[in-house]
Design an enzyme around this catalytic site. Structure first.
Site, PDB file in Angstrom:
ATOM      1  N   ALA A  24      27.609  33.435  32.195  1.00 11.40           N
ATOM      2  CA  ALA A  24      28.059  34.022  33.462  1.00 11.40           C
ATOM      3  C   ALA A  24      29.487  33.596  33.774  1.00 11.40           C
ATOM      4  O   ALA A  24      29.908  32.496  33.397  1.00 11.40           O
ATOM      5  CB  ALA A  24      27.137  33.572  34.595  1.00 11.40           C
ATOM      6  N   ASP A  25      30.254  34.465  34.447  1.00 13.54           N
ATOM      7  CA  ASP A  25      31.542  34.037  34.980  1.00 13.54           C
ATOM      8  C   ASP A  25      31.373  33.826  36.496  1.00 13.54           C
ATOM      9  O   ASP A  25      30.281  33.988  37.030  1.00 13.54           O
ATOM     10  CB  ASP A  25      32.658  35.033  34.642  1.00 13.54           C
ATOM     11  CG  ASP A  25      32.448  36.407  35.266  1.00 13.54           C
ATOM     12  OD1 ASP A  25      31.639  36.526  36.207  1.00 13.54           O
ATOM     13  OD2 ASP A  25      33.100  37.362  34.815  1.00 13.54           O
ATOM     14  N   SER A  26      32.462  33.432  37.160  1.00 12.70           N
ATOM     15  CA  SER A  26      32.334  33.051  38.577  1.00 12.70           C
ATOM     16  C   SER A  26      31.859  34.236  39.431  1.00 12.70           C
ATOM     17  O   SER A  26      31.124  34.071  40.394  1.00 12.70           O
ATOM     18  CB  SER A  26      33.664  32.509  39.101  1.00 12.70           C
ATOM     19  OG  SER A  26      34.663  33.493  38.995  1.00 12.70           O
TER      20      SER A  26
END
Lengths: 77, 245
Positions: free
Chosen positions: A35-37
């Site tokens: 996941a990214d932010s």
């Protein structure tokens, strides 16, 4: 596995496009599930919607793993 | 090219000259449009002119509660908001030495804060859909400044910084965020100018004329189109060459 864990897992699998068996208790959204932010923000919003709860920003920051999410939601729901 | 069939668009300030033309052009490209503004009569007239695929949503953008509810109402009316055009804007001109807090705040509230709230509200649906277009209508004076418009220029420059930052946040999800910065356009806002002011302004416009609302709307249509998917965080200046930036 509890009903809440199942529902959280379903959201994570759908949103991050990962294999179900990768979503373990200690799996980190960012380090293990890619996941990214922005994904983490979207996940939190999806949890809020699914469970009809509010997850404040400071609490959201503590939700790093699948287990963290299930624990928080179980306590809040 | 620039086909918006099946897309939905929310346009604020659609009762004004530029906003109405933007709505017409997006509608003409096939979009379903929600027309927002404070004055109901011109909105109803525009909706009647457009016929099908047009919805009127009155909203006072200086009221935080109404702003929060606007995107929700648009989604109820159209099913989604794929394209958001923040066009509504007000002026309260005056030299800074004589400018009241209220004149400052009301302009920033409507032009910048309402734009922020509408973008935030529209993002959720766009993120889910993995497609979205936000077009914020800034102004040439946001870049160049203009005596007598510290509030307006600040709000319009603020829109640019906000749009670029948001563009960076959501680019990976298929959403674009851009600004169109009009120069002097023939509208009610510029009709208030005296002949002398008009002459002085046109002296600084290489094209030698004011722009038309249709020329702004065409820029918005481009940025709203699928073809502009790789354009984000941009400011498209439409000003007849008065500021080449």
């Amino acid at each position: 596995m509890s009903d809440i864990a199942d529902r959280v897992k379903k959201i994570v699998v759908e949103h991050l496009g990962v294999e179900e068996d990768k979503v373990t208790e200690t799996a980190s959204f960012i380090d293990d599930l890619g996941a990214d932010s922005l994904d983490t923000v979207e996940l939190v919003m999806a949890f809020e919607e699914e469970f009809g709860i509010e997850i404040p920003d400071d609490a959201a920051e503590t939700i790093q793993t699948f287990g963290d999410a299930v624990k928080f939601i179980t306590e809040a729901a | 090219m620039f086909d918006l069939t099946g897309k939905t668009a929310l346009v604020t300030g659609a009762s004004g000259g530029i906003g109405a033309e933007i709505a017409r052009v997006l509608h003409g490209a096939g979009a379903r449009v929600a027309l927002s503004g404070t004055r109901l009569e011109p909105l109803e007239a525009l909706a009647a002119e457009l016929g099908e695929r047009a919805h009127v949503l009155a909203c006072n953008l200086s009221d935080a509660g109404e702003v929060e509810g606007l995107v929700k109402r648009a989604v109820e009316a159209m099913g989604s908001v794929d394209v958001l055009v923040n066009n509504a804007g007000i002026t309260r001109d005056g030299l800074m030495m004589r400018m009241s807090d209220d004149d400052w705040q009301s302009v920033v509230d409507v032009n910048l804060t309402a734009t922020f709230r509408l973008c935030r509200a529209a993002l959720r649906g766009m993120m889910k859909a993995r497609w979205g277009r936000i077009v914020n209508i800034s102004s040439v004076v946001g870049t160049t400044g203009n005596a007598g418009q510290v509030n307006y220029a600040a709000s319009k420059a603020g829109m640019v910084g906000m749009s670029k930052s948001l563009a960076a946040e959501v680019a990976s999800r298929g959403l674009t965020v851009n600004c169109v910065a009009p120069g002097f356009i023939e509208t009610a806002m510029t009709e208030k100018l005296t002949e002398a002011q008009r002459g002085a302004i046109l002296g600084g416009v290489p094209a030698g004329r004011m722009g038309t609302p249709a020329e702004i709307a065409a820029a918005v249509l481009y940025l709203a189109s699928p073809e502009a998917g790789y354009v984000t965080g941009a400011v498209l200046h439409v000003n007849g060459g008065m500021a080449m930036i």
